[in-house]
Design an enzyme around this catalytic site. Sequence first.
Site, PDB file in Angstrom:
ATOM      1  N   ASP A 199      72.960 103.043  17.776  1.00  0.00           N
ATOM      2  CA  ASP A 199      72.713 101.881  16.936  1.00  0.00           C
ATOM      3  C   ASP A 199      71.389 102.132  16.198  1.00  0.00           C
ATOM      4  O   ASP A 199      70.606 103.012  16.585  1.00  0.00           O
ATOM      5  CB  ASP A 199      72.629 100.645  17.839  1.00  0.00           C
ATOM      6  CG  ASP A 199      72.194  99.405  17.085  1.00  0.00           C
ATOM      7  OD1 ASP A 199      72.712  99.167  15.985  1.00  0.00           O
ATOM      8  OD2 ASP A 199      71.321  98.685  17.604  1.00  0.00           O
ATOM      9  N   ASP A 201      69.186  99.222  14.317  1.00  0.00           N
ATOM     10  CA  ASP A 201      68.207  98.144  14.468  1.00  0.00           C
ATOM     11  C   ASP A 201      67.843  97.917  15.931  1.00  0.00           C
ATOM     12  O   ASP A 201      68.721  97.747  16.783  1.00  0.00           O
ATOM     13  CB  ASP A 201      68.767  96.846  13.891  1.00  0.00           C
ATOM     14  CG  ASP A 201      68.934  96.919  12.380  1.00  0.00           C
ATOM     15  OD1 ASP A 201      68.764  98.014  11.816  1.00  0.00           O
ATOM     16  OD2 ASP A 201      69.247  95.883  11.770  1.00  0.00           O
ATOM     17  N   GLU A 208      64.624  94.903  12.661  1.00  0.00           N
ATOM     18  CA  GLU A 208      65.933  94.437  12.212  1.00  0.00           C
ATOM     19  C   GLU A 208      65.882  94.487  10.683  1.00  0.00           C
ATOM     20  O   GLU A 208      65.132  93.742  10.046  1.00  0.00           O
ATOM     21  CB  GLU A 208      66.204  93.015  12.689  1.00  0.00           C
ATOM     22  CG  GLU A 208      66.380  92.885  14.192  1.00  0.00           C
ATOM     23  CD  GLU A 208      67.706  93.452  14.683  1.00  0.00           C
ATOM     24  OE1 GLU A 208      68.680  93.478  13.882  1.00  0.00           O
ATOM     25  OE2 GLU A 208      67.771  93.880  15.854  1.00  0.00           O
ATOM     26  N   SER A 287      75.594 101.257  12.243  1.00  0.00           N
ATOM     27  CA  SER A 287      74.710 100.100  12.119  1.00  0.00           C
ATOM     28  C   SER A 287      75.408  98.916  11.490  1.00  0.00           C
ATOM     29  O   SER A 287      76.200  99.074  10.558  1.00  0.00           O
ATOM     30  CB  SER A 287      73.484 100.475  11.276  1.00  0.00           C
ATOM     31  OG  SER A 287      72.643  99.361  11.087  1.00  0.00           O
ATOM     32  N   GLY A 288      75.084  97.735  12.017  1.00  0.00           N
ATOM     33  CA  GLY A 288      75.474  96.502  11.367  1.00  0.00           C
ATOM     34  C   GLY A 288      74.539  96.175  10.222  1.00  0.00           C
ATOM     35  O   GLY A 288      74.683  95.152   9.557  1.00  0.00           O
ATOM     36  N   LYS A 332      82.036  99.650  15.276  1.00  0.00           N
ATOM     37  CA  LYS A 332      81.160 100.677  15.847  1.00  0.00           C
ATOM     38  C   LYS A 332      81.927 101.593  16.794  1.00  0.00           C
ATOM     39  O   LYS A 332      81.747 102.817  16.784  1.00  0.00           O
ATOM     40  CB  LYS A 332      79.985 100.021  16.559  1.00  0.00           C
ATOM     41  CG  LYS A 332      78.957  99.406  15.620  1.00  0.00           C
ATOM     42  CD  LYS A 332      77.711  98.958  16.371  1.00  0.00           C
ATOM     43  CE  LYS A 332      76.633  98.494  15.407  1.00  0.00           C
ATOM     44  NZ  LYS A 332      75.366  98.175  16.067  1.00  0.00           N
ATOM     45  N   ASP A 355      71.621  98.267  21.794  1.00  0.00           N
ATOM     46  CA  ASP A 355      70.881  97.183  22.448  1.00  0.00           C
ATOM     47  C   ASP A 355      71.554  95.833  22.373  1.00  0.00           C
ATOM     48  O   ASP A 355      71.193  94.918  23.119  1.00  0.00           O
ATOM     49  CB  ASP A 355      69.489  97.058  21.826  1.00  0.00           C
ATOM     50  CG  ASP A 355      69.535  96.405  20.451  1.00  0.00           C
ATOM     51  OD1 ASP A 355      68.945  95.322  20.283  1.00  0.00           O
ATOM     52  OD2 ASP A 355      70.176  96.975  19.547  1.00  0.00           O
ATOM     53  N   ASN A 358      76.987  93.536  19.855  1.00  0.00           N
ATOM     54  CA  ASN A 358      77.919  94.219  18.964  1.00  0.00           C
ATOM     55  C   ASN A 358      77.980  95.725  19.216  1.00  0.00           C
ATOM     56  O   ASN A 358      78.739  96.441  18.561  1.00  0.00           O
ATOM     57  CB  ASN A 358      77.589  93.935  17.496  1.00  0.00           C
ATOM     58  CG  ASN A 358      76.238  94.478  17.085  1.00  0.00           C
ATOM     59  OD1 ASN A 358      75.316  94.538  17.893  1.00  0.00           O
ATOM     60  ND2 ASN A 358      76.113  94.865  15.832  1.00  0.00           N
TER      61      ASN A 358
END
Length: 413
Positions: A199, A201, A208, A287-288, A332, A355, A358
């Site tokens: 991930d 962020d 973030e 990544s979101g 993801k 972390d 999601n």
Amino acid sequence: MSASQNAPATGVPGDDAPTLLVKIFGKDRPGITAGLFDTLAAYSVDVIDIEQVVTRGRIVLCALVTAPAGGGDSVTEGELRATVHSWAESLKLQAEIISGRGDNRPRGTGRSHVTVLGNPLTAESTAAIAARITGTGGNIDRIFRLAKYPVTAVEFAVSGADTEPLRTALATEAAALGVDVAVVAAGLQRRAQRLVVMDVDSTLIQDEVIELFAAHAGCEDKVAEVTTAAMRGELDFEQSLHARVALLAGLDASVVDKVRAEVRLTPGARTLIRTLKRLGYQVGVVSGGFTQVTDDLQERLGLDFASANTLEVVDGKLTGKVIGEVVDRAGKARLLRRFAAEAGVPLDQTVAIGDGANDLDMLNAAGLGVAFNAKPVVREAAHTAVNVPFLDTVLYLLGVTREEVEAADTHAD
């Protein structure tokens, strides 16, 4: 006929063959190992096993050898004992010689590597972890230190207990003790892991990204509130993403360069990626957040894969929308599988690090899922958790020592 002539073709003595365990203790110095075996060579013994440990300048050297010709009660064995003790005394070392039969007992089935991270690692927590291993039916065959900084990391080689029950038992103990414990199955597969996906962020970076954009749009507090709820799993990620991005509508696209400059890598991130690449691993991020940042990270860090959402830009302004398929929780995991297929790596030989809620599908899909400074719901669901602020500690979970990291850096320089 010598003991070696009576041994099986493998060179390992039978269970009834007489053997000697020679143990040497004292202040370490060059030449001790060579000196011991030079002394033993006069009696034509065969070496079955060797273990040597040096801690704070003190050596413990153990050698399991066949008994000299003539058997365990012979004059020849007495001479060997006297010679070894005399040699040890000449170097101000202590010697202990124990008679027995055969090789070491076979290790139990079910073998695992248990990595313990502590900052600090206390005697209390070490005792509790060791006791819990014993309580699961496991035996600690070997312990060695992987690193002394930025955390103390030690590894237990355990046999006699299946990996999953051991992992469950130690996860409970670790949470109570405030240490990090990772349990992975022993075998070649551990070294064969060849893809790590992270991930971004609050994992690869300390920030973030959407909050960095929001700060320039003057809506940081509103965005942060929604982000926190989404990471706790209280909101649907895709809905929260659209709600947050909508607040950025009208922001000048030139802010992208400013946000890229504001991104702060997590301590140890460069070391982790650099070392993995030198070991032949492929490394990716999902990544979101947004490709406007992950593309830059991919180029700067030499990542093999990167995928994220994309902010729509029209006439030099952010429209408040994302374009393309949304990278959410399920996305993801899907990207992890895609990266693994493209890298030619079986899914069970992948490592995922994240972390937030999601990240859960990705962490569960990987061969090893690592919750990094994660929310409670993620720590409970992941294979293992790391709760220190140094991303390169993940290397220790893969069996890489701090000395190997430093040696690789030195060689590269």
